[in-house]
Scaffold this active site. Structure first.
Site, PDB file in Angstrom:
ATOM      1  CB  THR A 119     -27.183 -10.657  39.276  1.00 45.73           C
ATOM      2  OG1 THR A 119     -27.195 -10.446  40.671  1.00 45.73           O
ATOM      3  CG2 THR A 119     -27.932  -9.524  38.598  1.00 45.73           C
ATOM      4  N   GLY A 122     -33.054 -18.054  43.823  1.00 43.23           N
ATOM      5  CA  GLY A 122     -31.792 -18.777  43.957  1.00 43.23           C
ATOM      6  C   GLY A 122     -31.948 -20.281  43.834  1.00 43.23           C
ATOM      7  CB  CYS A 169     -31.956 -18.287  38.608  1.00 46.26           C
ATOM      8  SG  CYS A 169     -30.805 -17.433  37.501  1.00 46.26           S
ATOM      9  CB  THR A 176     -29.886 -16.299  41.395  1.00 46.06           C
ATOM     10  OG1 THR A 176     -30.156 -15.508  40.243  1.00 46.06           O
ATOM     11  CG2 THR A 176     -30.351 -15.558  42.633  1.00 46.06           C
TER      12      THR A 176
END
Length: 178
Positions: free
Chosen positions: A7, A162, A165, A168
């Protein structure tokens, strides 16, 4: 058995304002099992923001424990965090939890680590999780070189994380305190 993980949680503080946001992706190994999880919440009479990274069940256990410490200490963030980490270090069950918390109120921002440490990061930026370093770098640049609000910085930084990663996504929850 593989655990749920991955996350990005980011908190940015500018003056009297603080914002915290997180993405919504939950993975089990290499599979996305949920895309819209809510990993950032308001605690203690809506006065504290908290976000988690790590194993989901462990994080909920920490949320509950932290919230009870906030109640016990009438919302005093630092005292509640120190009390939680004291328990974390002495309780055999808590010591096995694989999660981190990012917490913030109007006056302080903290990271509560899986080792039972309480850290107050520099620059008014808290970043945890697999995409935390990407979000932190983006937020630091925007905080230093723009006049954007903390919420806008969090939003754009999470978008950048995002993009970089794989754990994410672009489904965000953002909360603010002013």
């Amino acid at each position: 058995m593989e655990s749920f993980h991955g996350t990005t949680i980011l908190s940015v503080r500018r003056g009297e304002q603080v914002a915290m946001g997180g993405d919504g992706q939950v993975t089990l190994g290499h599979i996305v099992v949920k895309a819209s999880a809510r990993k950032v919440r308001r605690l203690y009479r809506e006065q504290v923001l908290a976000g988690f990274a790590g194993a989901t069940a462990d994080a909920f256990t920490l949320f509950e424990r932290f919230e009870s410490k906030l109640e016990k200490h009438q919302g005093h963030l630092v005292r509640a965090a120190v009390e939680l980490t004291r328990d974390w270090r002495t309780d055999r069950v808590l010591r096995r939890l694989e999660a981190m918390l990012a917490v913030a109120d109007r006056s302080a921002s903290l990271i509560i680590t899986g080792n039972g440490d309480v850290l107050e990061p520099e620059y008014g930026i808290v970043a945890i999780g697999s995409g935390g370093a990407y979000a932190q770098a983006a937020a630091r640049a925007m905080l230093q070189h723009t006049e954007q609000s903390p919420a806008d910085i969090v939003k754009r930084s999470l978008e950048i994380a995002g993009d970089l990663c794989i754990y994410t996504n672009q489904s965000h929850t953002i909360e603010t305190l002013e």
